[in-house]
Design a protein around this motif. Structure first.
Motif, PDB file in Angstrom:
ATOM      1  N   GLU A 155       0.829  -1.208   0.000  1.00 49.82           N
ATOM      2  CA  GLU A 155       0.000   0.000   0.000  1.00 49.82           C
ATOM      3  C   GLU A 155       0.866   1.263   0.000  1.00 49.82           C
ATOM      4  O   GLU A 155       0.544   2.246  -0.667  1.00 49.82           O
ATOM      5  N   LEU A 187       2.003   1.658  -3.503  1.00 51.69           N
ATOM      6  CA  LEU A 187       0.898   2.064  -4.376  1.00 51.69           C
ATOM      7  C   LEU A 187       0.612   3.565  -4.237  1.00 51.69           C
ATOM      8  O   LEU A 187       0.489   4.273  -5.238  1.00 51.69           O
ATOM      9  N   GLU A 188       0.527   4.017  -2.996  1.00 48.29           N
ATOM     10  CA  GLU A 188       0.235   5.443  -2.752  1.00 48.29           C
ATOM     11  C   GLU A 188       1.239   6.334  -3.469  1.00 48.29           C
ATOM     12  O   GLU A 188       0.879   7.302  -4.121  1.00 48.29           O
ATOM     13  N   LYS A 199       1.082   6.145  -7.337  1.00 46.05           N
ATOM     14  CA  LYS A 199      -0.086   6.911  -7.827  1.00 46.05           C
ATOM     15  C   LYS A 199       0.197   8.408  -7.786  1.00 46.05           C
ATOM     16  O   LYS A 199      -0.205   9.153  -8.675  1.00 46.05           O
ATOM     17  N   ALA A 206      -2.470   5.356 -12.489  1.00 39.43           N
ATOM     18  CA  ALA A 206      -2.981   5.013 -11.150  1.00 39.43           C
ATOM     19  C   ALA A 206      -3.856   3.761 -11.179  1.00 39.43           C
ATOM     20  O   ALA A 206      -3.700   2.861 -10.338  1.00 39.43           O
ATOM     21  N   SER A 207      -4.779   3.681 -12.150  1.00 41.12           N
ATOM     22  CA  SER A 207      -5.699   2.540 -12.152  1.00 41.12           C
ATOM     23  C   SER A 207      -4.952   1.238 -12.458  1.00 41.12           C
ATOM     24  O   SER A 207      -5.303   0.178 -11.940  1.00 41.12           O
ATOM     25  N   TYR A 267      -1.816   0.577 -11.552  1.00 43.01           N
ATOM     26  CA  TYR A 267      -1.146   0.179 -10.310  1.00 43.01           C
ATOM     27  C   TYR A 267      -2.157  -0.382  -9.313  1.00 43.01           C
ATOM     28  O   TYR A 267      -1.882  -1.362  -8.614  1.00 43.01           O
ATOM     29  N   GLU A 268      -3.333   0.252  -9.248  1.00 42.73           N
ATOM     30  CA  GLU A 268      -4.354  -0.206  -8.303  1.00 42.73           C
ATOM     31  C   GLU A 268      -4.783  -1.639  -8.621  1.00 42.73           C
ATOM     32  O   GLU A 268      -4.909  -2.474  -7.716  1.00 42.73           O
ATOM     33  N   GLU A 275      -2.083  -4.022  -7.644  1.00 44.97           N
ATOM     34  CA  GLU A 275      -1.981  -4.171  -6.182  1.00 44.97           C
ATOM     35  C   GLU A 275      -3.099  -5.069  -5.667  1.00 44.97           C
ATOM     36  O   GLU A 275      -2.889  -5.919  -4.805  1.00 44.97           O
ATOM     37  N   LYS A 276      -4.283  -4.861  -6.218  1.00 43.26           N
ATOM     38  CA  LYS A 276      -5.439  -5.645  -5.780  1.00 43.26           C
ATOM     39  C   LYS A 276      -5.202  -7.141  -6.067  1.00 43.26           C
ATOM     40  O   LYS A 276      -5.437  -7.994  -5.216  1.00 43.26           O
ATOM     41  N   GLU A 315     -15.818  -2.507  -1.224  1.00 46.82           N
ATOM     42  CA  GLU A 315     -14.565  -1.741  -1.136  1.00 46.82           C
ATOM     43  C   GLU A 315     -14.408  -1.105   0.245  1.00 46.82           C
ATOM     44  O   GLU A 315     -13.309  -1.081   0.810  1.00 46.82           O
TER      45      GLU A 315
END
Lengths: 311, 412
Positions: free
Chosen positions: A160, A163-164, A167, A174-175, A177-178, A181-182, B51
């Motif tokens: 996390e 990721l922060e 981004k 950003a999307s 990387y998100e 990460e997910k 979420e």
């Protein structure tokens, strides 16, 4: 001699000028992946899991060596001068990190600055000192035990943190990387369940470790680790301390002595032979041994080793 | 009333049947559309709720489990802007074979106690200072300089009193060198402990499309040498210009090689027309065998040209006015606690006509180091030296180096 010296000097000046001129020529063209330098292989692996092909990651500390005592090289300095992001352990594990950043002259990578990822952010630290410290206690850490990468739960927090920052410095992706990460966290959660199941036999058992670098690993598995082959962190074992350990290991029915590859094995092997325990290699760094080249194989190896030894 | 009712009925029956059917179809389509929107919204809400649940879980892991943490000093005490403070004690016992000891060097002494301070000044710069005390009650400001990071073209500047980057050994602090004393060429040309001078320099890592790394430094410092140095004249008002090019390559993951070239131009005395040129080459090969096991081969040579020497000192035996010296070092780190090495020295002292013009000083030095811990080190050294006056001197050193507090070594 004068002529020779004149020629040498002239050629030195020409070489210097040529180097400066060449250095102004751009080496790369077009859209490049983000250049990231991480201090350790664990961090470079986390960055790679999230950034995939949109990051180019290098690390400083070779995995076969103790991260406390790395001597960064000019190659590392150059890598940092070209980097977009610097990832480190925070705390006081990598005492060489500040000097490395100073040599590279990139203030934006200094602690707390905009292009520095402090992987310890948000980690629940263990063994945080609650008293005035002294070097008489050995090579201890003022902020708490910094070997938090040994617990896979902490890898989620590290992910996390990465990721922060990715981004914030590369919002266009950003999307991407998100999503990465997910997917990474999802797979890690599955593996954590698997590892917990594999090591169910470890909970409540006591191990002996060479150095005080096993706290988070033990915490994850519910192991006990109260004595170490080093009498104080960073201080090599003495015969007297080994005698004490011999009694201690026997009295507490300890089956495994754990250590990474880079500490001398002699004392552990002698002790293991005397008390009938096993010496188990638990890697501290990704890539420390063949077959531990990513986060999952690294933890697979460590948990298989300890589970097997404590059966 | 009747007429009105008839009219209404007439109008109702006049509306075509097709129009009614169209309205119903339109209404059905609207209902379908609205149903889809509702389903879509429901899906969105479900996803968002999931979420939120995930985030709550993460939040719990991150922030809501601090219970077992004991209070650290950092939480007890308010944060302060305390600089990094360290001290390094250098205790040396020396014994040599000469029968006379006019300078009273054969004794146990606290050669130096260095007080080391450093901290960031602001987001762009850092201040480092080293103040040395010795047991002769002398205080020496070895370093007090500001490093300014992030200048244009990726350069870094230092301004103040610092160790100039001339060669490999001059910029290294005494507590980081492999032997008790500096190589003879450093002692004779630059000073017993190398030299530290006030000035300014700029360093840049060159961005070349090569696998090797190249770093260039140029600087200007005040004139003069360190204690006992003879390369330059004593006049501090005559500046010395210097440059250093470091070339480095990783041969393998565990083996690397560095080649450096240095040039320094300064004055011999108050008369600026006399110039001293120092040209140096240094080479270091390192091979790491395992953790705490490393081999290092290092060599460095300096050629010194003093123009006035042609007339004043050495016209018959050294018409070029050139002197040179160098050393070769072989260092082995045997384990976390033991290290050993050997150094060969040769140097032609600038004032050698006072002794024997045909000879330089030659030294053979062996040493053994015991690392008690990361912060305490003991070293024994034996040197066998052929002096320029033809005599032989054997020197035994025992050294203890102890550090407390924070002491970060700069990257070399």
């Amino acid at each position: 001699m004068f002529k020779l010296k004149y020629l040498i000097r002239k050629s030195t000046v020409i070489t210097l000028l040529s180097c400066v001129a060449l250095s102004t020529v751009p080496c790369h063209a077009g859209e490049n992946p983000l250049k990231v330098v991480a201090t350790q292989t664990m961090y470079s692996s986390v960055v790679k899991e999230i950034g995939k092909d949109r990051v180019d990651v290098k690390y400083v500390a070779p995995p076969k060596f103790n991260v406390h005592f790395i001597q960064p090289k000019p190659t590392d300095v150059r890598n940092i001068t070209k980097a977009d992001l610097y990832v480190d352990a925070g705390l006081d594990l990598e005492a060489w990190s500040d000097s490395l950043l100073e040599a590279a002259g990139k203030p934006e990578f200094f602690r707390g600055r905009e292009k520095n990822v402090d992987m310890s952010k948000g980690i629940r630290l263990l063994e945080v000192p609650d008293h005035q410290l002294s070097r008489a206690e050995g090579d201890i850490h003022i902020y708490g035990n910094p070997h938090y990468n040994m617990n896979p739960e902490n890898v989620k927090i590290m992910a996390e943190n990465v990721l922060e920052k990715l981004k914030s410095i590369d919002p266009a992706n950003a999307s991407y990387y998100e999503a990465n990460e997910k997917a990474f966290i999802s797979r890690l959660n599955e593996k954590i369940t698997e590892w917990k199941k594999l090591c169910a036999n470890c909970a409540g058992q006591e191990i002996l470790s060479y150095h005080k670098d096993i706290a988070y690993f033990a915490d994850f598995l519910g192991l006990k680790a109260e004595q170490y082959i080093e009498p104080k962190p960073g201080i090599p074992p003495t015969p007297k301390h080994l005698e004490f350990l011999e009694e201690y290991v026997k009295a507490n029915h300890i089956k495994a002595i754990v250590m990474p590859t880079y500490y001398p094995k002699d004392a552990a092997e002698v002790l293991a032979k005397r008390v009938g325990a096993k010496v188990v290699t638990i890697c501290q760094n990704i890539g420390e041994l063949p077959g531990t080249d990513d986060i999952f194989s690294f933890f697979d190896y460590n948990f298989n080793q300890i589970s097997e030894a404590l059966k | 009333m009747r007429i009105a009712l008839i009219l209404i009925l007439f109008l109702i029956f006049m509306i075509p049947k097709e129009a009614c059917a169209e309205d119903i179809a339109a209404l059905e389509a609207q209902v379908k559309q609205l149903t889809q929107v509702v389903y879509s919204l429901k899906t969105t809400v479900d996803t968002q709720q999931q979420e939120i649940a995930d985030l709550k879980k993460t939040y719990q892991i991150k922030y809501q489990t601090p219970t077992p943490q004991p209070a650290s000093l950092a939480t007890i005490l308010p944060p302060k802007f305390t600089p990094e403070i360290g001290a390094v004690a250098d205790v040396v016992a020396k014994l040599d074979s000469s029968k006379v000891d006019p300078e009273n060097v054969n004794r146990v002494s606290v050669r130096e106690l260095e007080l080391v301070l450093g901290s960031n000044v602001d987001p762009y710069s850092r201040l480092d200072a080293t103040i040395a005390f010795n047991d002769k009650n002398e205080i020496d400001l070895e370093e007090a300089y500001l490093t300014r990071f992030g200048l244009p073209f990726g350069t870094t500047a230092r301004i103040g009193e610092f160790l100039p980057k001339i060669g490999k050994m001059v910029p290294v602090h005494r507590d980081s060198i492999d032997t008790v004393d500096e190589p003879f060429v450093i002692q004779r040309y630059f000073g017993d402990e190398g030299m530290h001078k006030a000035g300014v320099d700029l360093t840049k890592v060159l961005d070349l499309p090569l696998p090797s790394v190249h770093q260039v430094t140029v600087g200007v410092i005040e004139g003069g040498n360190g204690d006992g140095g003879t390369a330059f004249g004593p006049a501090r008002r005559r500046p010395t210009l210097y440059g250093h090019l470091k070339n480095y390559i990783d041969i393998t993951d565990v083996t690397n090689f560095e080649l450096g070239v240095s040039e320094a131009v300064g004055s011999n005395d108050n008369d600026a027309s006399f110039k001293t040129n120092v040209f140096g080459v240094d080479a270091t090969l390192r091979h790491t065998i395992a953790q705490d096991k490393e081999i290092k081969l290092q060599g460095e040579t300096f050629v010194l040209n003093r123009r006035e020497s042609i007339d004043e000192f050495d016209a018959t035996t050294n018409p070029s006015g050139d002197f040179w010296g160098g050393y070769g070092l072989f260092d082995v780190r045997l384990s976390s606690q033991w290290g050993a090495g050997f150094r060969f020295d040769y140097v032609e002292p600038v004032d050698r006509l006072l002794a024997d013009p045909n000879k330089g000083e030659i030294g053979y030095t062996g040493y053994l180091t015991f690392y008690q811990s990361e912060f305490a080190r003991l070293r024994a050294q034996l040197s066998h030296i052929y002096l320029t006056n033809g005599s032989i001197d054997d020197r035994v050193f025992l050294q203890g180096t102890f550090a407390i507090g924070e002491h970060k070594h700069k990257l070399q």
